[in-house]
Design an enzyme around this catalytic site. Structure first.
Site, PDB file in Angstrom:
ATOM      1  N   SER A 186       5.915 -24.985  -8.927  1.00  0.00           N
ATOM      2  CA  SER A 186       5.593 -25.673 -10.032  1.00  0.00           C
ATOM      3  C   SER A 186       6.455 -27.209 -10.203  1.00  0.00           C
ATOM      4  O   SER A 186       7.740 -26.956 -10.532  1.00  0.00           O
ATOM      5  CB  SER A 186       6.083 -24.801 -11.482  1.00  0.00           C
ATOM      6  OG  SER A 186       6.033 -25.657 -12.333  1.00  0.00           O
TER       7      SER A 186
HETATM    8  N1  GSH Z   1       1.525 -29.854 -20.108  1.00  0.00           N
HETATM    9  C1  GSH Z   1       2.403 -29.187 -19.006  1.00  0.00           C
HETATM   10  C2  GSH Z   1       1.753 -28.791 -17.962  1.00  0.00           C
HETATM   11  C3  GSH Z   1       2.770 -27.521 -17.085  1.00  0.00           C
HETATM   12  C4  GSH Z   1       1.722 -26.877 -16.148  1.00  0.00           C
HETATM   13  O1  GSH Z   1       0.491 -27.193 -15.838  1.00  0.00           O
HETATM   14  N2  GSH Z   1       2.465 -25.674 -15.537  1.00  0.00           N
HETATM   15  C5  GSH Z   1       1.617 -24.994 -14.607  1.00  0.00           C
HETATM   16  C6  GSH Z   1       2.249 -24.565 -13.245  1.00  0.00           C
HETATM   17  S1  GSH Z   1       2.737 -26.054 -12.615  1.00  0.00           S
HETATM   18  C7  GSH Z   1       1.290 -23.677 -15.264  1.00  0.00           C
HETATM   19  O2  GSH Z   1       1.557 -22.902 -15.044  1.00  0.00           O
HETATM   20  N3  GSH Z   1       0.178 -23.761 -16.063  1.00  0.00           N
HETATM   21  C8  GSH Z   1      -0.430 -23.068 -16.648  1.00  0.00           C
HETATM   22  C9  GSH Z   1      -1.521 -23.333 -17.902  1.00  0.00           C
HETATM   23  O3  GSH Z   1      -1.729 -24.544 -17.907  1.00  0.00           O
HETATM   24  O4  GSH Z   1      -2.006 -22.449 -18.560  1.00  0.00           O
HETATM   25  C10 GSH Z   1       3.565 -30.058 -18.910  1.00  0.00           C
HETATM   26  O5  GSH Z   1       3.412 -31.562 -18.623  1.00  0.00           O
HETATM   27  O6  GSH Z   1       4.688 -29.762 -18.283  1.00  0.00           O
END
Ligand code: GSH
Length: 223
Positions: A15
């Site tokens: 991630s």
């Molecule tokens: N908006 C968050 C996004 C984080 C994200 O998309 N994480 C992914 C893994 S890289 C995830 O697990 N997403 C699950 C989801 O969006 O429901 C950030 O900026 O950190």
């Protein structure tokens, strides 16, 4: 003397947003006087347990994410680079062996956990290199300063039930806190665990901690 607040950071090296969350939290560790507990978990397990799917599986979200990461890389000064074959490296190959290795590191040599995690992210999310082959994991451990003997010993431990169970336990704990993706930060504020999803909730986290958000590079900030 007031006690440091405890923040658990659940993360997976597959991630990229976890990498951002990891670096940002570590930059704030002494500024906010927080105790950060690194909790290597498995995104695949969280997705499975919660019926969620990786955002990039929706093509439009995938395209947005790729540009989002370019901008975030510059903003946060974390050298993220999109892998040349996203589907193969991130979705197909994944991170199970790497996360088992980090779990073994956490169990036996936690002093290396931060640096080995970072080196695995550098491989997959900066250098477009593999993190699934034993040799790849050994290279990351070596760059993190671990001796070859120690790294080989930990690598041979990744198939042990204790290590597999510990990774599952950490992943289950994240789900128990309400996690549905990575990174998941659990802040223990006034005895109550508060879950923050993602690497884009630091301003809010600061507010909840009663601290100040000083931007992406707090050491350089003149706020
Ligand atoms: N908006 C968050 C996004 C984080 C994200 O998309 N994480 C992914 C893994 S890289 C995830 O697990 N997403 C699950 C989801 O969006 O429901 C950030 O900026 O950190």
């Amino acid at each position: 003397m007031s006690q440091r607040k405890v923040l658990e950071l659940f993360y997976d090296v597959v991630s990229p947003y976890s990498w951002l969350g990891f670096e940002i939290l570590l930059r704030y560790k002494n500024i906010w006087k927080i105790d950060i507990q690194l909790r290597p978990g498995f995104t695949g397990g969280i997705m499975h347990a919660t019926g969620n799917t990786p955002p990039a599986m929706v093509p439009r979200k995938g395209a947005y994410m790729s540009r989002d990461l370019e901008r975030l890389s510059e903003f946060y000064e974390v050298p993220l680079r999109n892998p040349s074959d996203f589907f193969n490296s991130i979705i197909k190959k994944g991170s199970l062996s790497a996360m088992r290795f980090l779990t073994a590191v956490q169990m036996s040599h936690p002093e290396f956990l931060e640096e080995v995690s970072r080196e695995l992210w550098v491989r997959i999310w900066s250098e477009d290199k593999d993190i699934t082959e034993p040799e790849s994991i050994l290279q990351a451990a070596k760059k993190a300063g671990m001796s070859e003997d120690m790294a080989k010993k930990l690598l041979s431990a990744i198939s042990l039930p204790e290590v597999k169970n510990k990774l599952k336990e950490t992943t289950d704990k994240a789900v128990e806190y309400g996690a549905f993706g990575m990174p998941s930060i659990v802040a223990h504020i006034n005895e109550r665990p508060e879950l923050f999803f993602g690497s884009d909730r630091f301003e809010l986290l600061a507010h909840q901690l009663g601290e100040k958000w000083l931007g992406p590079m707090p050491q350089k900030s003149r706020l």
